[in-house]
Design an enzyme around this catalytic site. Sequence first.
Site, short mmCIF file in Angstrom:
data_model
loop_
_atom_site.label_atom_id
_atom_site.label_comp_id
_atom_site.label_asym_id
_atom_site.label_seq_id
_atom_site.Cartn_x
_atom_site.Cartn_y
_atom_site.Cartn_z
N LYS A 1 -81.95 39.45 -27.53
CA LYS A 1 -81.53 40.56 -28.39
C LYS A 1 -80.03 40.79 -28.27
O LYS A 1 -79.32 40.99 -29.26
CB LYS A 1 -82.31 41.84 -28.02
CG LYS A 1 -83.77 41.76 -28.43
CD LYS A 1 -84.65 42.80 -27.76
CE LYS A 1 -86.12 42.51 -28.08
NZ LYS A 1 -87.07 43.34 -27.36
N GLN B 1 -86.86 48.06 -23.10
CA GLN B 1 -87.73 46.89 -23.02
C GLN B 1 -89.01 47.24 -22.25
O GLN B 1 -88.95 47.75 -21.14
CB GLN B 1 -86.99 45.72 -22.35
CG GLN B 1 -87.76 44.42 -22.37
CD GLN B 1 -87.99 43.89 -23.79
OE1 GLN B 1 -87.08 43.84 -24.60
NE2 GLN B 1 -89.22 43.51 -24.08
N ASP C 1 -86.72 50.24 -32.76
CA ASP C 1 -87.96 49.49 -32.53
C ASP C 1 -89.08 50.02 -33.43
O ASP C 1 -90.10 49.36 -33.61
CB ASP C 1 -88.38 49.66 -31.05
CG ASP C 1 -88.46 48.35 -30.32
OD1 ASP C 1 -88.39 47.30 -30.98
OD2 ASP C 1 -88.58 48.38 -29.08
#
Length: 295
Positions: free
Chosen positions: A54, A98, A121
């Site tokens: 990412k 994460q 997200d």
Amino acid sequence: MAAKIISGTEVAKQIRAELKDEVSELKEKHDVVPGLVTILVGENPASISYVTGKQKTSKELGFHSIQDNQPDDISEEKLLGLIDQYNKDPKIHGILVQLPLPKGINETKVLYAIDPAKDVDGFHPVNLGKLMIGEADYLPCTPAGIQQLLMRSGTDTNGAEVVVVGRSNIVGKPVANMLLQKQEGANATVTVCHTRTKDMAAHTKRADILIVAAGKPKAITADMVKDGAVVIDVGVNRIGKTASGKAKLCGDVDFDAVKEKAAAITPVPGGVGPMTITMLMMNTVKSAKVHAGLI
Ligand code: NAP
């Protein structure tokens, strides 16, 4: 006839090129630089690899990007404080924590602490609720990637029978909801299957578009697929190692057999996977524009 391969690698490349141009334009015309922070707690090797991917992509696109590594004994309070700090930071438009988090930290509490306007997200209940009523600001990345793959491969979802295998909150349920919306790239008739579904093959065999997110190698065999179906394989299963010692990956679909029957199919790797990170970047650029009052 063998199926057309829908390459997520190619589609992702195309979208990233579009995003790169958009980022340059934002910088030149509006002095806006999309900012993304990825928070990694602990040293889970899979998580490190996801976060590295990412970060690498966000840097390639010209983002202001921060990788914030925290020890696995960080307290929940300190982690929540950190999120609050990024919620208030005007240079940050996207916050990604994460998962999984170490035991002892309440994941739900942490995800709910992210400002929904920076939840790139798309997992915050505010954003999932907006998705359900067709007013999503930030779509969850993997489902958004699936929808882009369908649209950009010219797959018509209008009135199509879509069968989704899997009902998780991150893939199955949101993708089913998205394809149900009265919107472009949706308007499908959607069925969702799971482990309690009776006679799953009866459903999958009806599918014009079959989306599989079960996390089980070969959960879908050729006899479960209709001739000419479009098959999107979301599964990522590690089955042993390659000669170079890397993990060998496979999806949830018996690719070799199903590709002889389907009209189009995504491979694993190189299908849905590359799209997920790309959608995170797309959401971050959108957030930067929203925060700058440009949309
Ligand atoms: P998950 O939370 O484990 O959910 C799996 C779902 O599949 C559950 O709803 C389960 O039903 C259902 N299921 C499992 N085996 C089944 C079977 N034999 N028949 C019918 N339904 C079955 O998994 P997830 O997070 O959604 O992920 C699914 C897969 O996609 C995993 O391999 C994951 O690694 C992969 N994934 C890939 C990406 C990417 O970027 N490429 C992103 C996310 C996930 P129940 O609800 O009844 O248990």
